[in-house]
Motif scaffolding. Sequence first.
Motif, PDB file in Angstrom:
ATOM      1  N   LEU A 305      27.627  81.792 105.515  1.00  7.02           N
ATOM      2  CA  LEU A 305      26.492  80.879 105.420  1.00  7.02           C
ATOM      3  C   LEU A 305      26.812  79.634 104.618  1.00  7.02           C
ATOM      4  O   LEU A 305      27.807  79.581 103.892  1.00  7.02           O
ATOM      5  N   ALA A 306      25.928  78.638 104.766  1.00  3.77           N
ATOM      6  CA  ALA A 306      26.026  77.397 103.999  1.00  3.77           C
ATOM      7  C   ALA A 306      25.584  77.637 102.564  1.00  3.77           C
ATOM      8  O   ALA A 306      24.702  78.453 102.290  1.00  3.77           O
ATOM      9  N   SER A 307      26.176  76.893 101.636  1.00  6.01           N
ATOM     10  CA  SER A 307      25.773  76.969 100.239  1.00  6.01           C
ATOM     11  C   SER A 307      24.338  76.482 100.104  1.00  6.01           C
ATOM     12  O   SER A 307      23.920  75.532 100.748  1.00  6.01           O
ATOM     13  N   GLY A 308      23.570  77.142  99.244  1.00  4.75           N
ATOM     14  CA  GLY A 308      22.176  76.761  99.044  1.00  4.75           C
ATOM     15  C   GLY A 308      21.341  77.975  98.692  1.00  4.75           C
ATOM     16  O   GLY A 308      21.864  79.034  98.320  1.00  4.75           O
ATOM     17  N   THR A 309      20.024  77.837  98.833  1.00  4.70           N
ATOM     18  CA  THR A 309      19.111  78.916  98.471  1.00  4.70           C
ATOM     19  C   THR A 309      19.363  80.179  99.291  1.00  4.70           C
ATOM     20  O   THR A 309      19.098  81.291  98.823  1.00  4.70           O
ATOM     21  N   ALA A 310      19.873  80.024 100.517  1.00  4.21           N
ATOM     22  CA  ALA A 310      20.145  81.201 101.351  1.00  4.21           C
ATOM     23  C   ALA A 310      21.161  82.134 100.701  1.00  4.21           C
ATOM     24  O   ALA A 310      21.139  83.346 100.952  1.00  4.21           O
ATOM     25  N   THR A 311      22.048  81.603  99.865  1.00  2.00           N
ATOM     26  CA  THR A 311      22.996  82.488  99.180  1.00  2.00           C
ATOM     27  C   THR A 311      22.275  83.395  98.188  1.00  2.00           C
ATOM     28  O   THR A 311      22.650  84.550  98.008  1.00  2.00           O
ATOM     29  N   LEU A 312      21.221  82.865  97.538  1.00  2.00           N
ATOM     30  CA  LEU A 312      20.421  83.694  96.639  1.00  2.00           C
ATOM     31  C   LEU A 312      19.709  84.788  97.431  1.00  2.00           C
ATOM     32  O   LEU A 312      19.664  85.950  97.010  1.00  2.00           O
ATOM     33  N   GLU A 313      19.160  84.417  98.589  1.00  3.07           N
ATOM     34  CA  GLU A 313      18.454  85.383  99.427  1.00  3.07           C
ATOM     35  C   GLU A 313      19.406  86.481  99.893  1.00  3.07           C
ATOM     36  O   GLU A 313      19.053  87.667  99.898  1.00  3.07           O
ATOM     37  N   THR A 314      20.627  86.120 100.261  1.00  3.63           N
ATOM     38  CA  THR A 314      21.622  87.104 100.683  1.00  3.63           C
ATOM     39  C   THR A 314      21.965  88.046  99.536  1.00  3.63           C
ATOM     40  O   THR A 314      22.132  89.256  99.730  1.00  3.63           O
ATOM     41  N   MET A 315      22.073  87.506  98.340  1.00  4.96           N
ATOM     42  CA  MET A 315      22.328  88.346  97.168  1.00  4.96           C
ATOM     43  C   MET A 315      21.180  89.329  96.939  1.00  4.96           C
ATOM     44  O   MET A 315      21.403  90.511  96.640  1.00  4.96           O
ATOM     45  N   LEU A 316      19.939  88.854  97.100  1.00  4.41           N
ATOM     46  CA  LEU A 316      18.785  89.707  96.834  1.00  4.41           C
ATOM     47  C   LEU A 316      18.645  90.829  97.860  1.00  4.41           C
ATOM     48  O   LEU A 316      18.088  91.890  97.550  1.00  4.41           O
ATOM     49  N   VAL A 317      19.151  90.622  99.094  1.00  7.20           N
ATOM     50  CA  VAL A 317      19.141  91.715 100.077  1.00  7.20           C
ATOM     51  C   VAL A 317      20.438  92.527 100.012  1.00  7.20           C
ATOM     52  O   VAL A 317      20.657  93.432 100.817  1.00  7.20           O
ATOM     53  N   LYS A 318      21.315  92.175  99.054  1.00  7.68           N
ATOM     54  CA  LYS A 318      22.492  92.972  98.689  1.00  7.68           C
ATOM     55  C   LYS A 318      23.580  93.001  99.767  1.00  7.68           C
ATOM     56  O   LYS A 318      24.188  94.038 100.040  1.00  7.68           O
ATOM     57  N   ARG A 319      23.852  91.826 100.390  1.00  3.70           N
ATOM     58  CA  ARG A 319      24.891  91.775 101.411  1.00  3.70           C
ATOM     59  C   ARG A 319      26.066  90.922 100.941  1.00  3.70           C
ATOM     60  O   ARG A 319      25.873  89.870 100.305  1.00  3.70           O
ATOM     61  N   PRO A 320      27.302  91.331 101.251  1.00  3.68           N
ATOM     62  CA  PRO A 320      28.469  90.501 100.920  1.00  3.68           C
ATOM     63  C   PRO A 320      28.441  89.223 101.749  1.00  3.68           C
ATOM     64  O   PRO A 320      27.939  89.217 102.884  1.00  3.68           O
ATOM     65  N   MET A 321      28.972  88.157 101.188  1.00  6.20           N
ATOM     66  CA  MET A 321      28.877  86.867 101.881  1.00  6.20           C
ATOM     67  C   MET A 321      30.142  86.045 101.710  1.00  6.20           C
ATOM     68  O   MET A 321      30.936  86.260 100.785  1.00  6.20           O
ATOM     69  N   LEU A 388      29.953  95.454  94.692  1.00  8.80           N
ATOM     70  CA  LEU A 388      29.036  94.342  94.447  1.00  8.80           C
ATOM     71  C   LEU A 388      27.646  94.801  94.020  1.00  8.80           C
ATOM     72  O   LEU A 388      26.911  94.056  93.364  1.00  8.80           O
ATOM     73  N   GLN A 389      27.268  96.001  94.429  1.00  8.05           N
ATOM     74  CA  GLN A 389      25.862  96.383  94.364  1.00  8.05           C
ATOM     75  C   GLN A 389      25.297  96.391  92.943  1.00  8.05           C
ATOM     76  O   GLN A 389      24.159  95.993  92.722  1.00  8.05           O
ATOM     77  N   ASP A 390      26.073  96.849  91.979  1.00  2.00           N
ATOM     78  CA  ASP A 390      25.574  96.867  90.602  1.00  2.00           C
ATOM     79  C   ASP A 390      25.310  95.457  90.091  1.00  2.00           C
ATOM     80  O   ASP A 390      24.295  95.196  89.410  1.00  2.00           O
ATOM     81  N   ASP A 391      26.217  94.515  90.411  1.00  2.00           N
ATOM     82  CA  ASP A 391      26.022  93.125  89.988  1.00  2.00           C
ATOM     83  C   ASP A 391      24.797  92.527  90.671  1.00  2.00           C
ATOM     84  O   ASP A 391      23.982  91.846  90.036  1.00  2.00           O
ATOM     85  N   TYR A 392      24.674  92.759  91.973  1.00  2.00           N
ATOM     86  CA  TYR A 392      23.526  92.243  92.711  1.00  2.00           C
ATOM     87  C   TYR A 392      22.210  92.779  92.140  1.00  2.00           C
ATOM     88  O   TYR A 392      21.244  92.030  91.963  1.00  2.00           O
ATOM     89  N   LEU A 393      22.183  94.070  91.867  1.00  2.04           N
ATOM     90  CA  LEU A 393      20.955  94.681  91.355  1.00  2.04           C
ATOM     91  C   LEU A 393      20.605  94.130  89.972  1.00  2.04           C
ATOM     92  O   LEU A 393      19.435  93.838  89.678  1.00  2.04           O
ATOM     93  N   ARG A 394      21.607  93.965  89.124  1.00  2.00           N
ATOM     94  CA  ARG A 394      21.366  93.429  87.776  1.00  2.00           C
ATOM     95  C   ARG A 394      20.793  92.011  87.857  1.00  2.00           C
ATOM     96  O   ARG A 394      19.830  91.669  87.138  1.00  2.00           O
ATOM     97  N   LEU A 395      21.354  91.191  88.728  1.00  2.00           N
ATOM     98  CA  LEU A 395      20.870  89.821  88.865  1.00  2.00           C
ATOM     99  C   LEU A 395      19.460  89.788  89.463  1.00  2.00           C
ATOM    100  O   LEU A 395      18.621  88.976  89.058  1.00  2.00           O
ATOM    101  N   HIS A 396      19.225  90.669  90.419  1.00  2.00           N
ATOM    102  CA  HIS A 396      17.892  90.754  91.018  1.00  2.00           C
ATOM    103  C   HIS A 396      16.850  91.081  89.952  1.00  2.00           C
ATOM    104  O   HIS A 396      15.794  90.429  89.858  1.00  2.00           O
ATOM    105  N   GLU A 397      17.145  92.059  89.115  1.00  2.00           N
ATOM    106  CA  GLU A 397      16.197  92.456  88.068  1.00  2.00           C
ATOM    107  C   GLU A 397      16.018  91.356  87.030  1.00  2.00           C
ATOM    108  O   GLU A 397      14.930  91.170  86.479  1.00  2.00           O
TER     109      GLU A 397
END
Length: 433
Positions: A305-321, A388-397
């Motif tokens: 994906l393109a850099s931007g808010t979508a990268t945050l959304e991808t992180m919040l749904v816990k997918r590698p990018m 990745l999942q632990d990092d993603y979850l920590r950032l989400h929280e």
Amino acid sequence: MNSGSISGTREPGTGNALPTALSPSLPDSPLPVPRRKVRIALVAGEASGDGLGAGLIRALRERFPDAEFAGIGGDAMRNAGCETWFDASELALMGLAEILRHLPRLLKLRKEFRQRVLDWQPDVFIGIDAPDFNLGVEKWLKQRGLRTVHYVSPSVWAWREKRAEKIGASADLVLCLFPMEPPIYARHGIDARFVGHPMADEIPLHSDRPQARAALDIPAQVPLLAVLPGSRLGEVSRLGPPFFAAVWQLCEDKRDLHIVVPAANAKCKAMIVEQMRAAALPSARVHLLDGHARDAMIAADVVMLASGTATLETMLVKRPMVVGYRVAELTYRIVSALGLIKVNRFALPNVLAGKDLAPELIQHDCSPENLAAAVTQWFEHPDCVAGLQDDYLRLHEQLRQDASARAADAVAGLLLDRRESGTGNRESKARLP
């Protein structure tokens, strides 16, 4: 009570004359000052800001039940109870050429709007994102005695930190979505609060991939790559060709790979169709969607994906990018030569984590070969995906702070502080509950 022109007796021990006929009925305490409803003006210039504004209005309504809301917004803000003097679509312009073409209309709208706000005399003005429009309006209103708030900080963490001073000259309070932003403003003596990100509140901590695939009619077991080359035509024109050339390589190497491509709008979709045709992608394995970007991310195994808010959304749904970033070549050279970029990372997950969670391929490094290689790494190393999942979850929280409520608390504090400090005119103090 001052005697004014009314004659009467004097109350013992005071210099105040009391009207003889009225003195027996005077109350022991001062008469209450008449109050009017709290007024809050807001501006949102695009769909994301309209959603933020709607959430903020609902949260403010809990604190000020009789408040009046007016300004510029879209359907979400109208449904939340905001009277929109202009629609948000009138500000949603992309690209220098489009802005220049509409500049006379925008200048007229801005002049008319800010005067209408001033005449309405709100207790606070809140500009939501759209800094090119809002910061100028905020500064003009602040200079005329109105309290101003800017909701969603521009990316001062990425480039031109000195912009924080300009923002502080426009806004009494800045509401930040990310925790690294308030310390930057603090260095310039500006009041900024981290409120969290509404998207982190909205997205569940764990997303359901099988359900997303079923909703999109994508086979449950196939390896799936989501491709998002951007939501604006300029992004799609720059990133689409290398993205889809990379997809062609991946499809050649991985014969069971399926591709899902959500198009942000009809114009982007038309451009994407031409780009995919030029890349000779196998149509039987490509799923082109009208919107549904989040569903595509959740359904995917990997996201490019393109850099931007979508990268945050991808992180919040816990997918590698894999993140691509390209700007016009002249722009890139000027920015690089002047040293305006102050960070080594661009993708929001990497910035928030302070380390590389996702490969970033910038400008000349954003080539089909590099993109395909980075995507392949994720498919071939599921252990890295799991890591990745632990990092993603920590950032989400960390971002999940009930952002609308915290933003409303900060705005309410600004209003109450004005009353208690005695600043502003007499009428503004009487407006508060």
